[in-house]
Design a protein around this motif. Structure first.
Motif, mmCIF file in Angstrom:
data_model
loop_
_atom_site.group_PDB
_atom_site.id
_atom_site.type_symbol
_atom_site.label_atom_id
_atom_site.label_comp_id
_atom_site.label_asym_id
_atom_site.label_seq_id
_atom_site.Cartn_x
_atom_site.Cartn_y
_atom_site.Cartn_z
ATOM 1 N N THR A 220 0.867 -1.240 -0.109
ATOM 2 C CA THR A 220 -0.090 -0.003 -0.028
ATOM 3 C C THR A 220 0.993 1.403 0.086
ATOM 4 O O THR A 220 2.070 1.091 -0.460
ATOM 5 C CB THR A 220 -0.915 -0.077 1.067
ATOM 6 O OG1 THR A 220 -1.741 1.051 1.312
ATOM 7 C CG2 THR A 220 -0.226 -0.205 2.544
ATOM 8 N N ASP A 221 0.329 2.433 0.268
ATOM 9 C CA ASP A 221 1.200 3.733 0.180
ATOM 10 C C ASP A 221 1.293 4.399 1.700
ATOM 11 O O ASP A 221 1.789 5.408 2.005
ATOM 12 C CB ASP A 221 0.423 4.847 -0.551
ATOM 13 C CG ASP A 221 -0.999 4.908 -0.095
ATOM 14 O OD1 ASP A 221 -1.552 4.562 1.071
ATOM 15 O OD2 ASP A 221 -1.729 5.760 -0.780
ATOM 16 N N VAL A 222 1.137 3.419 2.850
ATOM 17 C CA VAL A 222 1.627 3.685 4.040
ATOM 18 C C VAL A 222 2.349 2.670 4.771
ATOM 19 O O VAL A 222 2.540 1.613 4.251
ATOM 20 C CB VAL A 222 0.415 4.117 4.906
ATOM 21 C CG1 VAL A 222 -0.340 5.376 4.639
ATOM 22 C CG2 VAL A 222 -0.367 2.975 5.154
ATOM 23 N N ASP A 223 3.178 3.126 5.782
ATOM 24 C CA ASP A 223 4.025 2.082 6.305
ATOM 25 C C ASP A 223 3.542 0.988 7.201
ATOM 26 O O ASP A 223 3.825 0.843 8.367
ATOM 27 C CB ASP A 223 5.074 2.731 7.241
ATOM 28 C CG ASP A 223 6.041 3.583 6.326
ATOM 29 O OD1 ASP A 223 6.622 2.947 5.178
ATOM 30 O OD2 ASP A 223 6.634 4.919 6.622
ATOM 31 N N GLY A 224 2.340 0.619 6.884
ATOM 32 C CA GLY A 224 1.646 -0.254 7.578
ATOM 33 C C GLY A 224 0.252 0.034 8.193
ATOM 34 O O GLY A 224 -0.004 1.125 7.942
ATOM 35 N N GLN A 269 -6.582 -19.984 8.628
ATOM 36 C CA GLN A 269 -5.709 -20.879 8.368
ATOM 37 C C GLN A 269 -4.380 -20.484 8.911
ATOM 38 O O GLN A 269 -3.047 -20.987 8.409
ATOM 39 C CB GLN A 269 -5.516 -20.739 6.537
ATOM 40 C CG GLN A 269 -6.806 -21.630 5.908
ATOM 41 C CD GLN A 269 -6.354 -22.295 4.979
ATOM 42 O OE1 GLN A 269 -5.494 -22.888 4.765
ATOM 43 N NE2 GLN A 269 -7.517 -22.531 3.998
ATOM 44 N N ASP A 270 -4.378 -19.373 9.779
ATOM 45 C CA ASP A 270 -3.160 -19.006 10.197
ATOM 46 C C ASP A 270 -2.024 -18.556 9.265
ATOM 47 O O ASP A 270 -0.896 -19.068 9.446
ATOM 48 C CB ASP A 270 -2.474 -20.003 11.285
ATOM 49 C CG ASP A 270 -1.868 -19.599 12.145
ATOM 50 O OD1 ASP A 270 -1.662 -18.395 12.302
ATOM 51 O OD2 ASP A 270 -1.152 -20.254 13.221
ATOM 52 N N ILE A 271 -2.508 -17.789 8.352
ATOM 53 C CA ILE A 271 -1.671 -17.248 7.328
ATOM 54 C C ILE A 271 -1.372 -15.794 7.742
ATOM 55 O O ILE A 271 -2.118 -15.083 7.701
ATOM 56 C CB ILE A 271 -2.473 -17.159 5.907
ATOM 57 C CG1 ILE A 271 -2.780 -18.574 5.465
ATOM 58 C CG2 ILE A 271 -1.212 -16.597 5.147
ATOM 59 C CD1 ILE A 271 -3.421 -18.683 4.384
ATOM 60 N N PRO A 272 0.026 -15.342 7.957
ATOM 61 C CA PRO A 272 0.207 -14.047 8.406
ATOM 62 C C PRO A 272 -0.061 -12.952 7.506
ATOM 63 O O PRO A 272 0.210 -13.495 5.954
ATOM 64 C CB PRO A 272 1.796 -14.110 8.685
ATOM 65 C CG PRO A 272 2.060 -15.481 8.519
ATOM 66 C CD PRO A 272 1.168 -16.185 8.180
ATOM 67 N N VAL A 273 -0.497 -11.791 7.836
ATOM 68 C CA VAL A 273 -0.587 -10.773 6.610
ATOM 69 C C VAL A 273 0.269 -9.674 7.110
ATOM 70 O O VAL A 273 0.477 -9.225 8.274
ATOM 71 C CB VAL A 273 -2.107 -10.300 7.088
ATOM 72 C CG1 VAL A 273 -2.411 -9.130 5.835
ATOM 73 C CG2 VAL A 273 -2.991 -11.445 6.726
ATOM 74 N N ARG A 274 0.992 -9.467 6.035
ATOM 75 C CA ARG A 274 1.960 -8.223 6.199
ATOM 76 C C ARG A 274 1.556 -6.978 5.374
ATOM 77 O O ARG A 274 1.171 -7.183 4.444
ATOM 78 C CB ARG A 274 3.378 -8.672 5.771
ATOM 79 C CG ARG A 274 3.919 -9.823 6.632
ATOM 80 C CD ARG A 274 5.304 -10.425 6.108
ATOM 81 N NE ARG A 274 6.078 -9.078 6.666
ATOM 82 C CZ ARG A 274 7.561 -8.947 5.657
ATOM 83 N NH1 ARG A 274 7.639 -9.948 4.737
ATOM 84 N NH2 ARG A 274 8.171 -7.908 5.866
ATOM 85 N N VAL A 275 1.349 -5.627 6.051
ATOM 86 C CA VAL A 275 1.300 -4.737 5.435
ATOM 87 C C VAL A 275 2.410 -3.841 5.190
ATOM 88 O O VAL A 275 2.994 -3.238 6.067
ATOM 89 C CB VAL A 275 0.081 -3.866 6.184
ATOM 90 C CG1 VAL A 275 -0.523 -2.688 5.536
ATOM 91 C CG2 VAL A 275 -1.116 -4.575 6.498
ATOM 92 N N LEU A 276 2.636 -3.531 3.901
ATOM 93 C CA LEU A 276 3.834 -2.982 3.490
ATOM 94 C C LEU A 276 3.621 -1.772 2.687
ATOM 95 O O LEU A 276 2.816 -1.671 1.919
ATOM 96 C CB LEU A 276 4.862 -3.981 2.654
ATOM 97 C CG LEU A 276 5.129 -5.084 3.651
ATOM 98 C CD1 LEU A 276 5.113 -6.481 2.804
ATOM 99 C CD2 LEU A 276 6.396 -4.981 4.304
ATOM 100 N N ASN A 277 4.723 -0.969 2.403
ATOM 101 C CA ASN A 277 4.707 0.435 1.891
ATOM 102 C C ASN A 277 5.498 0.151 0.545
ATOM 103 O O ASN A 277 6.674 0.078 0.578
ATOM 104 C CB ASN A 277 5.472 1.380 2.668
ATOM 105 C CG ASN A 277 5.172 2.772 1.943
ATOM 106 O OD1 ASN A 277 5.096 3.020 0.639
ATOM 107 N ND2 ASN A 277 5.408 3.934 2.714
ATOM 108 N N ALA A 284 9.774 -2.501 7.590
ATOM 109 C CA ALA A 284 9.182 -3.636 8.132
ATOM 110 C C ALA A 284 7.708 -3.847 8.352
ATOM 111 O O ALA A 284 7.193 -4.855 8.005
ATOM 112 C CB ALA A 284 9.657 -3.927 9.563
ATOM 113 N N GLY A 285 7.038 -2.722 8.143
ATOM 114 C CA GLY A 285 5.759 -2.645 7.982
ATOM 115 C C GLY A 285 4.881 -3.297 9.009
ATOM 116 O O GLY A 285 5.481 -3.312 10.351
#
Ligand code: ASP
Ligand code: MG
Length: 445
Positions: A220-224, A269-277, A284-285
């Protein structure tokens, strides 16, 4: 399957410069990957104006032409010569067909909204190919099976899993990158549906769950995920770790960064979600996962929503309460994508909705057993943190700070992970900075 789903939002695909960053991110990921994309920034907003009948006649044609031109400019800049003509012809056809869609009915409107993602995904497949990353366009209609609640369709996860095995897994095995438009689905009758605004995140999670992916990356366009909305609270900072529950409540109570639906398939399903810039790929987000180690419950973020309708509903008489909760639950289930429950017990329901018609339908259902106090154009402020509802120190700190800023009573939510205040827009916006200082100001030495 050991794969990663990379989802790029509207501003991360908005022009050639953004798409060059996208190519770099995809190239840097060593694992097999699926790419899910939003429409180019602003495209869905424009299409929804057309669908709502705001734009008419020749204005529609001109607007669609301008949208097409944005895509074609990228084709000229980034796509290899041999495929330029055929891709441009396909894009042209999509935008031209839009003029004949029946926007009087809900299915026509969804077909209109879907054009943005169908076009961007086709374009981005060619952009990746031209950059030397073998890619394959996947029609979202072949994978994201939903019911026919147009505008807010609910996915059929079993059908999506089967479709993903059929259409995505073979492409991954060939070493190519499947590229699929987010937000768009198909009903069992074959009509185009959409998952609600911001729904591309949800698509990414559905695809990831269907493939048992190792990770979902939301570019996305923000740091998490931030501690609050930076437009209201300039001091808002990124949160490095969140639990699925926390991210879900932040999103449901107004944080914009992630579609709330995303968290359900990911958590199951315990899938980690990472939000990144996508502008700062090295940051690190935010990582969202099942558990985050903390010594005690803390507020991790403040969400807010303005312009919402809030209903405070109480059953009439003692005998009414059993029927009340039964009827309320049934009505709420039908509106689960549009109405948020803050409190639900045999003696009270507090619900919030941006879409007041949806809330009105719930109220109509309980009308003969309960009395409702309805506030239009209200605001809510929510403090979110895993387990804070059962943790007295957080509760008293919030109550004190809220009281100081004239926020009405603090309500514990059903989830146990959020405390919510209902108020007016002006009070909410003023209170947020103070609450933010209360929970996030760096401790003075
Ligand atoms: N393009 C859609 C929207 O603007 C879906 C998304 O971007 O997630 O709402
Ligand atoms: Mg989004």
């Amino acid at each position: 399957m050991d794969c990663v789903v990379l989802k790029f939002g509207g501003t991360s695909v908005q022009d050639a410069a953004a798409l060059r960053r996208l190519v770099d991110v995809v190239a840097a990921e060593a694992r097999p990957r699926v790419v899910v994309v939003s429409a180019l920034a602003g495209v869905t907003d424009t299409l929804s104006e057309i669908a709502a009948g705001v734009l008419r006649g020749p204005a529609t044609g001109e607007t669609l032409h301008r949208l097409l031109e944005r895509h074609v400019a990228i084709v000229r800049e980034m796509v290899a010569v041999p495929v330029r003509a055929s891709l441009t012809a396909r894009l042209r056809r999509r935008f031209e067909e839009a003029t004949s869609l029946p926007i009087r009915d809900a299915s026509g409107r969804d077909a209109m909204l879907a054009i943005g993602e169908l076009a961007s995904s086709d374009l981005i497949t060619a952009v990746l190919d031209a950059a030397g990353i073998p890619a394959a366009w996947i029609d979202a209609h072949d994978v994201i099976v939903t019911d026919d609640t147009f505008g807010h369709a609910r996915p059929d996860q079993a059908a999506i899993r089967a479709a993903a095995q059929r259409h995505l897994a073979p492409v991954l095995r060939e070493g190519r990158v499947p590229v699929i438009g987010g937000f768009v689905g198909v009903s069992r009758e074959g009509a185009t549906t959409t998952l609600g605004r911001g729904g591309s995140d949800y698509s990414a999670a559905l695809v990831a769950a269907a493939l048992s992916a190792a990770e979902i990356q939301i570019w996305t366009d923000v740091d998490g995920v931030l501690t609050s909305d930076p437009r209201v609270v300039p001091g808002a900072t990124p949160v490095s770790r969140l639990t699925f529950h926390e991210a879900y409540d932040l999103a449901r109570f107004g944080a914009k960064v992630l579609h709330w639906g995303t968290l359900e398939p990911a958590a199951e399903q315990d899938i980690p979600v990472r939000v990144l810039n996508s502008r700062r790929p090295g940051n690190a987000g935010t990582t969202i996962s099942a558990r985050v180690r903390r010594p005690s419950p803390v507020v991790v973020g403040l969400a807010h929503q303005t312009g919402v309708t809030v209903a405070d509903v109480r059953p009439r008489g003692v005998a009414g309460s059993v029927r009340f909760i039964h009827t309320a639950l049934e009505a709420l289930a039908g509106e689960s994508t549009r109405v948020n429950v803050v409190v639900l017990s045999p003696s009270r329901l507090v619900a919030v909705a941006a879409d007041h018609a949806a809330l009105d339908r719930v109220l109509a259902a309980v009308d003969d057993v309960a009395d409702a106090r309805v506030t239009r154009d209200a605001a809510i402020v929510a403090a979110v943190g895993e387990g804070i509802v059962g943790h007295a120190p957080v509760w008293s700190l919030l109550t004190l700070a809220a009281h100081h800023k004239h926020l009405e009573s603090v309500m514990p939510t059903q989830s146990g992970h959020a405390l919510v205040c209902v108020t007016t827009r002006a009070v909410a916006l003023k209170a947020l900075a103070h609450l933010h200082d209360t929970f996030f100001a760096p401790a003075h030495a």
